[in-house]
Design a protein around this motif. Structure first.
Motif, PDB file in Angstrom:
ATOM      1  N   ILE A   1       2.756  -6.172   3.277  1.00  0.00           N
ATOM      2  CA  ILE A   1       3.662  -7.103   3.947  1.00  0.00           C
ATOM      3  C   ILE A   1       4.372  -6.421   5.105  1.00  0.00           C
ATOM      4  O   ILE A   1       4.496  -6.983   6.203  1.00  0.00           O
ATOM      5  CB  ILE A   1       4.684  -7.681   2.947  1.00  0.00           C
ATOM      6  CG1 ILE A   1       3.975  -8.603   1.944  1.00  0.00           C
ATOM      7  CG2 ILE A   1       5.789  -8.443   3.673  1.00  0.00           C
ATOM      8  CD1 ILE A   1       4.885  -9.161   0.871  1.00  0.00           C
TER       9      ILE A   1
ATOM     10  N   LEU B   1       9.192 -13.352   4.225  1.00  0.00           N
ATOM     11  CA  LEU B   1       8.561 -12.227   3.538  1.00  0.00           C
ATOM     12  C   LEU B   1       8.746 -12.436   2.046  1.00  0.00           C
ATOM     13  O   LEU B   1       9.881 -12.474   1.547  1.00  0.00           O
ATOM     14  CB  LEU B   1       9.209 -10.910   3.982  1.00  0.00           C
ATOM     15  CG  LEU B   1       9.270 -10.658   5.495  1.00  0.00           C
ATOM     16  CD1 LEU B   1       9.988  -9.350   5.788  1.00  0.00           C
ATOM     17  CD2 LEU B   1       7.875 -10.660   6.109  1.00  0.00           C
TER      18      LEU B   1
ATOM     19  N   LEU C   1       4.426 -14.381   4.991  1.00  0.00           N
ATOM     20  CA  LEU C   1       3.640 -13.239   4.563  1.00  0.00           C
ATOM     21  C   LEU C   1       3.934 -13.000   3.085  1.00  0.00           C
ATOM     22  O   LEU C   1       5.091 -12.766   2.699  1.00  0.00           O
ATOM     23  CB  LEU C   1       3.997 -11.989   5.375  1.00  0.00           C
ATOM     24  CG  LEU C   1       3.746 -12.044   6.876  1.00  0.00           C
ATOM     25  CD1 LEU C   1       4.185 -10.736   7.521  1.00  0.00           C
ATOM     26  CD2 LEU C   1       2.287 -12.325   7.182  1.00  0.00           C
TER      27      LEU C   1
ATOM     28  N   ASP D   1       2.437 -11.344  -0.860  1.00  0.00           N
ATOM     29  CA  ASP D   1       1.459 -10.512  -1.549  1.00  0.00           C
ATOM     30  C   ASP D   1       0.698 -11.372  -2.557  1.00  0.00           C
ATOM     31  O   ASP D   1       1.013 -12.544  -2.792  1.00  0.00           O
ATOM     32  CB  ASP D   1       2.120  -9.301  -2.211  1.00  0.00           C
ATOM     33  CG  ASP D   1       3.133  -9.656  -3.298  1.00  0.00           C
ATOM     34  OD1 ASP D   1       3.215 -10.833  -3.698  1.00  0.00           O
ATOM     35  OD2 ASP D   1       3.851  -8.733  -3.747  1.00  0.00           O
TER      36      ASP D   1
END
Length: 209
Positions: free
Chosen positions: A11, A170, A202, A204
């Protein structure tokens, strides 16, 4: 508004790449552990930081050296290493009017920021805009106080967070999966009400819905 989800292994690296692609001169920083790694990466970039103005999306009403201060986190890993002009939220006074004046003086009467970094809470909050809080419906003021169990907070309001060309969420961790699903679906959560021209998330693999 375009909302785009990118699942990435790194990230922080992806955020740094986007930062260079956008080339912002006015940004707002978020607090939290996921943005911290991104700020560490930004600090290593060769970038004209002396041209950049840094604002904050929210702040706890604590002194700038307090362990819970968003400014302290950002200062330790990024701001102390770059020559940007920093507009710190006055957490020690919790003075909303002061920060609103500073924001208007720096960015004009209807301020827009080139890039806003945002986090995502498990309850769908972003900045310090929480579900069912009156701050969500604010349309005139740019900065408001929000009372929370840990500390009162200052937060930018949706008119500011949505005014610019680019908002960057994020998101990391399995515990954020449901909130991220709701964000991407445009559900009724605070994060989904951020309506910048372009919204990129963004995330994961653990957070991916």
């Amino acid at each position: 508004m375009r909302r785009e989800l990118r699942i990435v292994e790194d990230i922080a690296g992806a955020a740094a790449d986007l930062f260079l692609e956008i080339g912002p001169k006015a940004i707002a920083l978020a607090g939290g552990t996921t943005p911290r790694s991104a700020y560490e990466r930004l600090a290593s970039l060769q970038y004209p930081w002396h041209e950049v103005e840094v604002f904050f999306g929210d702040e706890r009403c604590v002194p700038p050296d307090h362990p819970d201060s968003n400014f302290r986190l950002a200062h330790d890993v990024l701001l102390s290493k770059i020559p940007a002009r920093v507009h710190r939220m006055p957490g020690e006074s919790c003075d909303t009017a002061r920060y609103e004046r500073e924001l208007r003086e720096a960015r004009g009467p209807t301020p827009a920021l080139d890039l806003v970094f945002l986090g995502l809470g498990e309850d769908g909050h972003t900045a310090s805009l929480f579900p069912d809080d009156p701050a969500l419906d604010e349309t005139e003021r740019l900065v408001v106080r929000v009372d929370r169990p840990d500390h009162p907070r200052l937060t930018l309001t949706l008119p500011v967070l949505s005014a610019g060309p680019f908002a960057l969420f994020l998101v990391a961790g399995e515990e954020k999966r449901e909130a991220l699903r709701m964000l991407m679906a445009g559900a009724d959560i605070p994060a989904a009400r951020v309506a910048a021209d372009r919204v990129v998330v963004l995330a994961d693999a653990a957070a991916a819905p």
